[in-house]
Design a protein around this motif. Structure first.
Motif, PDB file in Angstrom:
ATOM      1  N   LEU A  68      40.414  27.024  66.177  1.00  0.00           N
ATOM      2  CA  LEU A  68      41.123  26.364  65.084  1.00  0.00           C
ATOM      3  C   LEU A  68      42.566  25.799  65.278  1.00  0.00           C
ATOM      4  N   ALA A  69      42.976  24.800  64.927  1.00  0.00           N
ATOM      5  CA  ALA A  69      44.363  24.251  64.867  1.00  0.00           C
ATOM      6  C   ALA A  69      45.170  25.289  64.210  1.00  0.00           C
ATOM      7  N   PRO A  70      46.467  25.499  64.438  1.00  0.00           N
ATOM      8  CA  PRO A  70      47.120  26.432  63.589  1.00  0.00           C
ATOM      9  C   PRO A  70      47.197  26.070  62.276  1.00  0.00           C
ATOM     10  N   GLU A  71      47.234  24.959  61.635  1.00  0.00           N
ATOM     11  CA  GLU A  71      47.041  24.577  60.416  1.00  0.00           C
ATOM     12  C   GLU A  71      45.765  25.055  59.628  1.00  0.00           C
ATOM     13  N   ALA A  72      44.752  24.848  60.263  1.00  0.00           N
ATOM     14  CA  ALA A  72      43.355  25.475  59.849  1.00  0.00           C
ATOM     15  C   ALA A  72      43.382  26.780  59.503  1.00  0.00           C
ATOM     16  N   GLN A  73      44.033  27.327  60.721  1.00  0.00           N
ATOM     17  CA  GLN A  73      43.790  29.108  60.930  1.00  0.00           C
ATOM     18  C   GLN A  73      44.772  29.438  59.659  1.00  0.00           C
ATOM     19  N   ALA A  74      45.783  28.730  59.286  1.00  0.00           N
ATOM     20  CA  ALA A  74      46.524  29.282  58.268  1.00  0.00           C
ATOM     21  C   ALA A  74      45.592  29.146  57.028  1.00  0.00           C
ATOM     22  N   TRP A  75      44.706  28.189  56.902  1.00  0.00           N
ATOM     23  CA  TRP A  75      44.015  27.940  55.610  1.00  0.00           C
ATOM     24  C   TRP A  75      42.984  29.024  55.568  1.00  0.00           C
ATOM     25  N   VAL A  76      42.529  29.365  56.974  1.00  0.00           N
ATOM     26  CA  VAL A  76      41.488  30.397  56.958  1.00  0.00           C
ATOM     27  C   VAL A  76      42.077  31.836  56.352  1.00  0.00           C
ATOM     28  N   ASP A  77      43.210  31.982  56.923  1.00  0.00           N
ATOM     29  CA  ASP A  77      43.808  33.472  56.635  1.00  0.00           C
ATOM     30  C   ASP A  77      44.475  33.399  55.110  1.00  0.00           C
ATOM     31  N   ALA A  78      44.601  32.466  54.417  1.00  0.00           N
ATOM     32  CA  ALA A  78      45.316  32.552  53.207  1.00  0.00           C
ATOM     33  C   ALA A  78      44.332  33.006  52.307  1.00  0.00           C
ATOM     34  N   PRO A  79      44.765  33.996  51.342  1.00  0.00           N
ATOM     35  CA  PRO A  79      44.139  34.567  50.314  1.00  0.00           C
ATOM     36  C   PRO A  79      43.711  33.392  49.570  1.00  0.00           C
ATOM     37  N   PRO A  80      42.597  33.745  48.792  1.00  0.00           N
ATOM     38  CA  PRO A  80      41.914  32.781  47.960  1.00  0.00           C
ATOM     39  C   PRO A  80      42.875  32.866  46.633  1.00  0.00           C
ATOM     40  N   ASP A  81      42.918  31.790  45.870  1.00  0.00           N
ATOM     41  CA  ASP A  81      43.663  31.502  44.682  1.00  0.00           C
ATOM     42  C   ASP A  81      43.054  32.355  43.517  1.00  0.00           C
ATOM     43  N   MET A  82      43.586  33.424  42.794  1.00  0.00           N
ATOM     44  CA  MET A  82      43.243  34.296  42.106  1.00  0.00           C
ATOM     45  C   MET A  82      43.196  33.387  40.680  1.00  0.00           C
ATOM     46  N   VAL A  83      42.302  33.544  39.794  1.00  0.00           N
ATOM     47  CA  VAL A  83      42.112  33.032  38.590  1.00  0.00           C
ATOM     48  C   VAL A  83      42.119  34.218  37.496  1.00  0.00           C
ATOM     49  N   HIS A  84      43.027  34.337  36.563  1.00  0.00           N
ATOM     50  CA  HIS A  84      42.962  35.267  35.691  1.00  0.00           C
ATOM     51  C   HIS A  84      42.294  34.835  34.247  1.00  0.00           C
ATOM     52  N   ARG A  85      41.383  35.724  33.960  1.00  0.00           N
ATOM     53  CA  ARG A  85      40.685  35.346  32.765  1.00  0.00           C
ATOM     54  C   ARG A  85      40.638  36.388  31.714  1.00  0.00           C
ATOM     55  N   ASP A  86      40.532  35.884  30.457  1.00  0.00           N
ATOM     56  CA  ASP A  86      40.591  37.114  29.384  1.00  0.00           C
ATOM     57  C   ASP A  86      39.387  37.439  29.091  1.00  0.00           C
ATOM     58  N   SER A  87      38.997  38.441  28.165  1.00  0.00           N
ATOM     59  CA  SER A  87      37.528  39.035  28.118  1.00  0.00           C
ATOM     60  C   SER A  87      36.503  38.039  27.686  1.00  0.00           C
ATOM     61  N   LEU A  88      37.044  36.840  27.208  1.00  0.00           N
ATOM     62  CA  LEU A  88      35.888  35.908  26.735  1.00  0.00           C
ATOM     63  C   LEU A  88      35.635  34.777  27.875  1.00  0.00           C
ATOM     64  N   GLY A  89      36.413  35.129  29.032  1.00  0.00           N
ATOM     65  CA  GLY A  89      36.235  34.145  30.267  1.00  0.00           C
ATOM     66  C   GLY A  89      37.290  32.948  30.172  1.00  0.00           C
ATOM     67  N   GLN A  90      38.093  32.838  29.260  1.00  0.00           N
ATOM     68  CA  GLN A  90      39.130  31.774  29.206  1.00  0.00           C
ATOM     69  C   GLN A  90      40.036  31.881  30.196  1.00  0.00           C
ATOM     70  N   VAL A  91      40.513  30.948  31.022  1.00  0.00           N
ATOM     71  CA  VAL A  91      41.382  30.966  31.990  1.00  0.00           C
ATOM     72  C   VAL A  91      42.865  31.176  31.451  1.00  0.00           C
ATOM     73  N   LEU A  92      43.805  32.243  31.940  1.00  0.00           N
ATOM     74  CA  LEU A  92      44.989  32.595  31.336  1.00  0.00           C
ATOM     75  C   LEU A  92      45.961  31.845  32.169  1.00  0.00           C
ATOM     76  N   GLN A  93      47.077  30.958  31.387  1.00  0.00           N
ATOM     77  CA  GLN A  93      48.024  30.379  32.192  1.00  0.00           C
ATOM     78  C   GLN A  93      49.249  30.984  31.540  1.00  0.00           C
ATOM     79  N   ARG A  94      49.759  30.895  32.638  1.00  0.00           N
ATOM     80  CA  ARG A  94      51.542  31.331  32.339  1.00  0.00           C
ATOM     81  C   ARG A  94      52.237  30.418  31.601  1.00  0.00           C
ATOM     82  N   GLY A  95      53.199  30.835  30.547  1.00  0.00           N
ATOM     83  CA  GLY A  95      53.988  29.716  30.121  1.00  0.00           C
ATOM     84  C   GLY A  95      53.457  29.852  28.532  1.00  0.00           C
TER      85      GLY A  95
END
Length: 114
Positions: A87-114
């Motif tokens: 992989l090109a360095p840019e593609a390798q960086a995407w492979v190595d990046a941790p997936p975005d975490m989505v925080h949800r409440d107990s009802l499954g609603q996405v929690l947003q900061r702010g």
């Protein structure tokens, strides 16, 4: 560069010119793919052999998308193709990046900061 220019008006996986549309591959970005490669559910398994050629694309976003799709396939050839990719360095960086975490409440609603 826009998708049609980058792809030369063909699917960036299999090379067909019919039924093209964008598909997002976060965090890399969009690819221009045919309907079969976008949907993929009713496609014969042999169709995905096109990824062996697409893996050689000089475009990091295409490399990342191919690497990702190969990871969804259990066939020995797909595992071997993925393991053999450079992989090109840019593609390798995407492979190595941790997936975005989505925080949800107990009802499954996405929690947003702010």
């Amino acid at each position: 560069m826009d998708l049609a220019t980058r792809s030369a008006g063909i699917c960036e996986f299999c090379g067909t010119a019919a039924g093209l549309g964008p598909q997002e591959f976060p965090p890399a970005g969009p690819l221009l793919l045919c309907a079969d490669c976008r949907v993929g559910s009713d496609v014969p398994p042999a169709h995905w052999r096109c990824l062996e050629g697409a893996a050689w694309s000089p475009e990091p976003v295409v490399q990342f998308a191919v690497w990702s799709k190969l990871g969804e396939l259990a066939d020995a050839w797909a595992i071997e193709a993925r393991e053999g990719m450079t992989l090109a360095p840019e593609a390798q960086a995407w492979v190595d990046a941790p997936p975005d975490m989505v925080h949800r409440d107990s009802l499954g609603q996405v929690l947003q900061r702010g």
